[in-house]
Design a protein around this motif. Sequence first.
Motif, PDB file in Angstrom:
ATOM      1  N   GLY A  13       6.774  18.743 -15.354  1.00 18.38           N
ATOM      2  CA  GLY A  13       5.825  19.556 -14.600  1.00 18.38           C
ATOM      3  C   GLY A  13       4.674  20.064 -15.445  1.00 18.38           C
ATOM      4  N   ALA A  14       4.911  20.219 -16.759  1.00 18.30           N
ATOM      5  CA  ALA A  14       3.852  20.707 -17.650  1.00 18.30           C
ATOM      6  C   ALA A  14       2.990  19.586 -18.207  1.00 18.30           C
ATOM      7  CB  ALA A  14       4.471  21.496 -18.807  1.00 18.30           C
ATOM      8  N   THR A  15       3.382  18.342 -18.006  1.00 17.46           N
ATOM      9  CA  THR A  15       2.656  17.192 -18.552  1.00 17.46           C
ATOM     10  C   THR A  15       2.303  16.247 -17.414  1.00 17.46           C
ATOM     11  OG1 THR A  15       3.933  17.398 -20.590  1.00 17.46           O
ATOM     12  CG2 THR A  15       2.680  15.380 -20.295  1.00 17.46           C
TER      13      THR A  15
ATOM     14  N   ALA B 198     -11.410  13.715 -35.471  1.00 17.50           N
ATOM     15  CA  ALA B 198     -11.599  14.423 -34.195  1.00 17.50           C
ATOM     16  C   ALA B 198     -10.262  14.956 -33.711  1.00 17.50           C
ATOM     17  CB  ALA B 198     -12.212  13.491 -33.151  1.00 17.50           C
ATOM     18  N   ASP B 199     -10.271  16.190 -33.220  1.00 18.42           N
ATOM     19  CA  ASP B 199      -9.074  16.834 -32.673  1.00 18.42           C
ATOM     20  C   ASP B 199      -9.391  17.270 -31.255  1.00 18.42           C
ATOM     21  OD1 ASP B 199      -6.672  18.056 -32.268  1.00 18.42           O
ATOM     22  OD2 ASP B 199      -7.143  19.842 -33.441  1.00 18.42           O
ATOM     23  N   ILE B 200      -8.774  16.592 -30.272  1.00 26.87           N
ATOM     24  CA  ILE B 200      -9.002  16.876 -28.852  1.00 26.87           C
ATOM     25  C   ILE B 200      -7.676  17.289 -28.241  1.00 26.87           C
ATOM     26  CG2 ILE B 200      -9.823  15.982 -26.649  1.00 26.87           C
ATOM     27  CD1 ILE B 200     -11.475  13.944 -28.198  1.00 26.87           C
ATOM     28  N   ARG B 201      -7.614  18.499 -27.712  1.00 25.54           N
ATOM     29  CA  ARG B 201      -6.394  19.011 -27.078  1.00 25.54           C
ATOM     30  C   ARG B 201      -6.659  19.258 -25.603  1.00 25.54           C
ATOM     31  NH1 ARG B 201      -4.737  23.755 -31.436  1.00 25.54           N
ATOM     32  NH2 ARG B 201      -4.514  22.410 -33.279  1.00 25.54           N
ATOM     33  N   VAL B 202      -5.810  18.699 -24.774  1.00 28.37           N
ATOM     34  CA  VAL B 202      -5.896  18.891 -23.324  1.00 28.37           C
ATOM     35  C   VAL B 202      -4.772  19.840 -22.925  1.00 28.37           C
ATOM     36  CG1 VAL B 202      -5.817  17.788 -21.073  1.00 28.37           C
ATOM     37  CG2 VAL B 202      -6.891  16.614 -23.006  1.00 28.37           C
ATOM     38  N   SER B 203      -5.115  20.948 -22.290  1.00 27.51           N
ATOM     39  CA  SER B 203      -4.144  21.993 -21.963  1.00 27.51           C
ATOM     40  C   SER B 203      -4.322  22.438 -20.522  1.00 27.51           C
ATOM     41  CB  SER B 203      -4.290  23.201 -22.903  1.00 27.51           C
ATOM     42  OG  SER B 203      -4.206  22.805 -24.260  1.00 27.51           O
ATOM     43  N   LYS B 204      -3.230  22.991 -19.986  1.00 19.95           N
ATOM     44  CA  LYS B 204      -3.240  23.554 -18.633  1.00 19.95           C
ATOM     45  C   LYS B 204      -2.947  25.039 -18.757  1.00 19.95           C
ATOM     46  CE  LYS B 204      -1.333  22.815 -14.016  1.00 19.95           C
ATOM     47  NZ  LYS B 204      -0.371  22.034 -13.196  1.00 19.95           N
TER      48      LYS B 204
ATOM     49  N   GLN C 252      -9.207  28.053 -29.343  1.00 26.71           N
ATOM     50  CA  GLN C 252      -8.316  27.471 -30.344  1.00 26.71           C
ATOM     51  C   GLN C 252      -6.951  28.164 -30.356  1.00 26.71           C
ATOM     52  OE1 GLN C 252      -8.677  24.776 -32.235  1.00 26.71           O
ATOM     53  NE2 GLN C 252     -10.683  24.356 -31.336  1.00 26.71           N
ATOM     54  N   TYR C 253      -6.948  29.486 -30.208  1.00 25.65           N
ATOM     55  CA  TYR C 253      -5.675  30.198 -30.212  1.00 25.65           C
ATOM     56  C   TYR C 253      -4.806  29.770 -29.036  1.00 25.65           C
ATOM     57  CZ  TYR C 253      -7.692  33.302 -33.731  1.00 25.65           C
ATOM     58  OH  TYR C 253      -8.265  33.802 -34.877  1.00 25.65           O
ATOM     59  N   LEU C 254      -5.413  29.743 -27.847  1.00 22.33           N
ATOM     60  CA  LEU C 254      -4.645  29.350 -26.661  1.00 22.33           C
ATOM     61  C   LEU C 254      -4.154  27.917 -26.774  1.00 22.33           C
ATOM     62  CD1 LEU C 254      -6.750  30.954 -23.780  1.00 22.33           C
ATOM     63  CD2 LEU C 254      -4.593  31.762 -24.739  1.00 22.33           C
ATOM     64  N   SER C 255      -4.993  27.039 -27.253  1.00 21.94           N
ATOM     65  CA  SER C 255      -4.576  25.637 -27.375  1.00 21.94           C
ATOM     66  C   SER C 255      -3.478  25.482 -28.416  1.00 21.94           C
ATOM     67  CB  SER C 255      -5.778  24.767 -27.741  1.00 21.94           C
ATOM     68  OG  SER C 255      -6.293  25.104 -29.018  1.00 21.94           O
ATOM     69  N   PHE C 256      -3.514  26.312 -29.476  1.00 20.16           N
ATOM     70  CA  PHE C 256      -2.454  26.242 -30.485  1.00 20.16           C
ATOM     71  C   PHE C 256      -1.106  26.626 -29.882  1.00 20.16           C
ATOM     72  CE2 PHE C 256       0.161  28.559 -33.554  1.00 20.16           C
ATOM     73  CZ  PHE C 256       0.389  27.558 -34.493  1.00 20.16           C
ATOM     74  N   TYR C 257      -1.060  27.719 -29.126  1.00 23.08           N
ATOM     75  CA  TYR C 257       0.201  28.137 -28.508  1.00 23.08           C
ATOM     76  C   TYR C 257       0.673  27.107 -27.486  1.00 23.08           C
ATOM     77  CZ  TYR C 257       0.470  32.752 -30.624  1.00 23.08           C
ATOM     78  OH  TYR C 257       0.606  33.779 -31.522  1.00 23.08           O
ATOM     79  N   HIS C 258      -0.263  26.518 -26.772  1.00 24.52           N
ATOM     80  CA  HIS C 258       0.116  25.490 -25.795  1.00 24.52           C
ATOM     81  C   HIS C 258       0.673  24.264 -26.500  1.00 24.52           C
ATOM     82  CE1 HIS C 258      -0.412  22.386 -22.682  1.00 24.52           C
ATOM     83  NE2 HIS C 258      -0.236  23.391 -21.837  1.00 24.52           N
ATOM     84  N   ALA C 259       0.089  23.865 -27.617  1.00 24.05           N
ATOM     85  CA  ALA C 259       0.612  22.728 -28.379  1.00 24.05           C
ATOM     86  C   ALA C 259       1.996  23.029 -28.939  1.00 24.05           C
ATOM     87  CB  ALA C 259      -0.354  22.363 -29.506  1.00 24.05           C
ATOM     88  N   CYS C 260       2.203  24.257 -29.437  1.00 22.06           N
ATOM     89  CA  CYS C 260       3.535  24.630 -29.937  1.00 22.06           C
ATOM     90  C   CYS C 260       4.562  24.604 -28.820  1.00 22.06           C
ATOM     91  CB  CYS C 260       3.479  26.027 -30.564  1.00 22.06           C
ATOM     92  SG  CYS C 260       2.524  26.117 -32.097  1.00 22.06           S
TER      93      CYS C 260
END
Length: 772
Positions: A130-132, A359-365, A454-462
Motif C-alpha cells: 500500500g505504501a509503494t 543524481a539523487d531522486i526520491r519519490v515519496s508519498k 530533505q528531512y521528510l524524504s529521509f524519514y520516508h526512505a528510512c
Amino acid sequence: MEANGRRPTAPGIPARQWDGTPNRPPASTPPPSLRNAAVPTPREDETKPVDKRAPRLVLIDPNIGLPSRDPNPDEPTGIWYTLRKSIRAFWATRETEATVTNREAYVRTTLRELFVYVLFLACIMMMTFGATDSSMFYLHRAMELSFVETSPRPFTQLVSFNDVYEYYEVSLINGLFWEDLMELPKPNRSDIPDILFSPEFQNMTDFDPHANFIFYHNKMLGVPRMRQLRVRNGSCGIPEQFQSFIYSCFNHFTKSAEDQLPFGGANVTWTYTPMSNSSLAAHWGKICTYHDGGFIQNLNLTKNATVNIIKQMRQHRWLSEGTRAVFIDLSTYNANLNLFAIIRLVTEFPATGGLVNSADIRVSKFIKYVDNWDYVVLLFEGLFIVFVLYYVGEETVELLTLRHHYFRSFWNVLDLIVLAISICCIAFEIQRYMMVEEFLGTLLSKRNEFVDFQYLSFYHACLNNAFAVLGFLAWIKLFKYLSFNKTMMQLSYTLSKAAKDIFNFAIMFFIVFFSFAQLGYFMFGTQLEGYSDIGSAAMTLLRVILGDFDFDQLQNANSVLGPIFFFTYIFFVFFVLFNMFLAIINETYAAVKEDLATRRSDFDIGEYIKKGFDRILRKLNWKSLRKKKQEELLVHDKVLKQKALDELARWQDDLKNRGYTEEEIKTVFGNSALLPGQEEYETIGGIDAAKFNEMEKRMQKIESALKAIIGHFDAALNKLDMMERAKLNRAKKMDAIIDHLDEGEFVTNERKEELTAQDIQKRRNRKRSSRP
C-alpha cells in the motif's frame, strides 16, 4: 465406575509426579499391575509441610501415561491465578507448553501459531504494497529524463567548468520551465487544488496555473536552490622544490580546510550560510561527505530571471579552483498520483581535477490518506500495531518461562529482531506523520523561497527500508511454523548440519578472496575504476564469480600480469573453492534427505483435521451422523462376530470328525459354543450413547499414547541407525588405513603374526614334500 468418570483406585500406591516444566516428558507408563493405582496429592500427607515455592504437581492418567485432563485438587484457585492462567493460555506457544508427549496439543498449538502469524504477515504485505506503487518508478524516470539524461550533453558526462555552465544555461533551464511548450486553457478557480495555491491565491489575474509544471504534470514547489562548498587556498602544503613556481594549493574537502569568506564581484557577493546542527542533513557523496551549509544562490520562478541569474554567476566566477561541490535542489508534486519528487543534482570537484556527477531522486508519498484504498491501508496499520503488541506479550511470556534458554534457539532470536524492526517501523511512521502535519503547510506557503523536503524524504526512505527488511525477515520466519513438515525442514536442517563446515570454509574462502582483492587493488587500482579502492575490487571479483567480467580491460591494463591474475583467480576461487562449497552443501543435503526419509512424520495433519471435524460434529450433537457411525460400527462388529462363528463351527466340525459328541463339545466350550443354526439378533438402538462416547474417548487417549510411544521408538531406532552408520564409517576408515600401511614399509602386529604363520606353514610343507 465412579460418578466423575475415573476408575476406582486403591490407596497406598505412591503417585508419579511431574513438575510441569515445558517440553519435559512425564515418567513412563505404569505396569498393568498399577493401572488402577491411586494418584494422591500432597493434601493426603497432612504431616508433611507444603513448600509454596515448589512447582505444582501434575496428575498422570494411569490409563495412558499422559497428564490427566481431570481437575487437579492441588491446583490453586482465585481471581489472580485465573487471570494468570488465562493470559498464559492466550499466549501459549510450543515453547511454553508441554507438547513433547502430547502430539495433539503440539499440532493444535502449531496450527494456531501458524494461523495468527499468517494474519500478521498479511498485514505487513498490505502495508508495504500500500505504501509503494509502480507509478513511483515512472515518476522517478520522468525526473531523470528532465534533469539527468538531457541533451545535448547528459548531466553525468560533464567534465569541465564550461560543460557545467552550458548545462545550467540550456539543459537545466529546459527541464525547469515547460510553459513555453504548453498550450492549455486557463482553468476555473474550482479546478485548482487549495493545498498548493491557497496561501498565494489572492488575485486570479496574476496567477498562471500552468507555470512551473515539469513534464506538464509535476508542479515545482518553491524555487530551486544552488549551494556551493569551497576550500581555501593554502589548505595543503607545497614541497620546497616546487614553491618557486607553484603558488596555490587547494586540498580535498574537509571541515578544517573549508573556505567561509565571502566572494563575488562588485554587484554580487555570495556569503556563507552556516550548517545546521542536525547530522541528518549531511550528504554522502562519491568522494566526501558534505554538510548542509555553504554559499547559497536561489533561482527564480520565471525563466528569464533564472537565465539572468546563471549568466551573472558565470560572469563573476561562481565556480573556481576552490570549488569542491555544487548542489542543485528542487521539489515537485504530482497531483495525479499524490506523489512528491525530491531532486538533488550533485557535482563534485575532486582535487585531482575533472568532475564527478551524481543524481539523487526520491519519490515519496507524504499525504498518505486521500482515497479509499489509503484508508484500507490505515486499517491494516492499526491491525499491525495490535499484532505487534500481541507478539510482545508472547515473547515476554517465553522469556519469563525459558529465561536464558530462550536465546539458544535461532527462531527466538529472529522473533526479537522482527519485533524490534516492527517497533522501529511504528516509531518512524509516527514521526513521519507528525513532521508532515507540522511542516508541510509551512513549506508549501513559501512560493518564492526554497522548500526543503530533505528531512521528510529521509524519514520516508528510512521507513521504506525498515519495511523492506521487515517483510524479508517475516517471510523467512514462516519456516518456523512449517517445521512440522519433513519437506519444509530440509532447508533449515541442511543449513544447521552444515553450519560448522560452512564456517570453516568461509574462513578459508575469505582469506583467499581478500588476498586476490588486495592484489588487484595494488596492480590495477590506478588504471581501472573497478579496482580503484579495496571495496570496489572486492565487488568486482564477486561479479567475476557470477560471470560478469571484462577480460580485455585487464589485458589492456597489463598485458602480462592481467591474464595471469585473471586465470589464477578463476582456477583457485571458481574451480576449487566454489566447487568445494557446492560439495559441502550437496553432501549435507543428501544426508539430510536420507535421514528425513527414514524418520517417521510427527503427525498427519489430514488426520488431525478429520478428528477436529468429528469433534465439532459431536459438539453440535448431530444425531443422524452419530447414528450412521454407530450403524457402521455395528455392521463391522457383526462381520467380526460372523467370522468368529464360522471359525467356531469349523472347530466343532473338526471335533465331531474326531469322534466327540455334542455333549462333550458343550462341556469343553461351555455356553459360548454356538451350534450351527443359532443366530444372534441385535438392534441398533441397543447401544447406550454415553457408553459409546466414553469408549471412543478412551480409544482416542490410547491412540495418542501409542503414537507418543511409537514416536519415541522411532527416535531411538534413528539414533541406533546413525550410530551403526558411524561405526561402519569408522570401520571403513580403519580398513583403508590398514591397507595403506600394508602397501608401505610398516605393517601392524596382527599382519606380522599372520605373515609369520604363513611362513612357518610354507616351511612345514617344504619339509613334508622333501621326505621320501
